[in-house]
Design an enzyme around this catalytic site. Sequence first.
Site, PDB file in Angstrom:
ATOM      1  N   THR A  89      56.682  73.524  81.845  1.00 55.31           N
ATOM      2  CA  THR A  89      55.872  74.439  82.312  1.00 55.31           C
ATOM      3  C   THR A  89      54.992  74.575  83.606  1.00 55.31           C
ATOM      4  OG1 THR A  89      54.159  76.185  81.434  1.00 55.31           O
ATOM      5  CG2 THR A  89      53.935  73.908  80.849  1.00 55.31           C
TER       6      THR A  89
ATOM      7  N   HIS B 140      51.937  61.981  69.277  1.00 55.42           N
ATOM      8  CA  HIS B 140      51.545  60.554  69.123  1.00 55.42           C
ATOM      9  C   HIS B 140      52.299  59.954  67.906  1.00 55.42           C
ATOM     10  CE1 HIS B 140      49.811  56.839  70.157  1.00 55.42           C
ATOM     11  NE2 HIS B 140      48.541  57.263  70.554  1.00 55.42           N
TER      12      HIS B 140
END
Length: 420
Positions: free
Chosen positions: A339, A391
């Site tokens: 983006t 994560h």
Amino acid sequence: MSIIELKVPVIGESVTEVTLSAWLKEDGAYVEQDEAICEFESDKATVEAPAEKAGKLIWVAAEDDDIPIGGVYAKIDTSVSGGSSESTPEVKEEAPAQEEKTEEAAPQEDSYAAGHPSPAARKLMDENGLTAANIQGTGKDGRITKEDVLKAIANKQAAPKKEAAPKKEEPKTVAAPPVSGAANFSREKRQEKMSRMRRTIASRLVYAKNETAMLTTFNEVDLTNIMKLRKTYQEDFVKKYGIKLGFMSLFAKACAKVLMEMPDVNAQLTEDGKNLIYHDYADISIAISTPTGLVVPPVHNVESLSFSDIEWKIKELAGKARSGKLTLDEMSGGTFTITNGGVFGSMMSTPIINPPQSAILGMHTIQQRPMAVDGEVKIRPMMYLALSYDHRVIDGSTSVTFLVKVKELLEDPTRLLLDL
């Protein structure tokens, strides 16, 4: 009388509900088989619904209604024929009168869709203070499209304002300033239903924030060599391929190369969260801003495409996204997202993961900043990069290494071109 029910078809594997964004045929109108009668807006695309049989259309749902897949949105009376919602004898009696009508009566025969804006067009009209009377619809049956509104806005901005200058000299007295506390301030407010796309974007963002272990790591990249490369070869590139070499293809290619080297960043969790899906290809979703929200159609197999192929594909997807013509297939997939907030002037931000993907790269605006280079202070075009990642799938060391590798390829694009 023979009535059939029209039900919302299956539009996509994960789509459970749609919004009836616009009727293209009037309630009670005669419709032919396979003629488009309305538009459905899902969280992925806008599609037209055809009439399953010829006959008189009977609305069941209204515009902006949310309807589940398989829900009834209209009925068709198949006993009515001859292109009229009236009975057959009455049609025959009216026929001679219709033949005697002059050309001036023709506008009364226009489709119900004439002058009716699409959802994206309506939003633009409201934002720019335009009405249907200001715009000539060029869509199907005279429907006002987003392109019609954009054209009207451009004409409005480009219109000469020759009368504005003399008017400034006309007032001979200066009006007194309004009394403090006078009722000159608007206190109005309005409530509008969120579009299907905006609601989906909102739910996905909340999901990403609440259901993933999202972290972001930052770095900065010196774009001196990238800008030099583009300046040196841009003219030749355009002559050969018919399109400019942009930053996005270079960033996408750099990310694709590192994704092939680091499959963890290109992996996804299964829905049950117990397994990982690895990809031997890089389908990179490119975030594209549209009037109705942000869409992220993927460019497939970026690792195998040339720079010109990537540029052409991004241009094609961007054009379809802004005109609302992306298909479900073009919206599906993607293993990684890029983006670019820099086009809006963003200096630094934290992009949010695009589930089920595990990582997203955020690009930002290029700024000329003083940097220490070989013991000397030099002004360099610098950009902050941000990598947000899940994560649960990607370790911190892996995310940092990925970003460093992308940075190195961009600062020395020769390595990218030579696949080193």
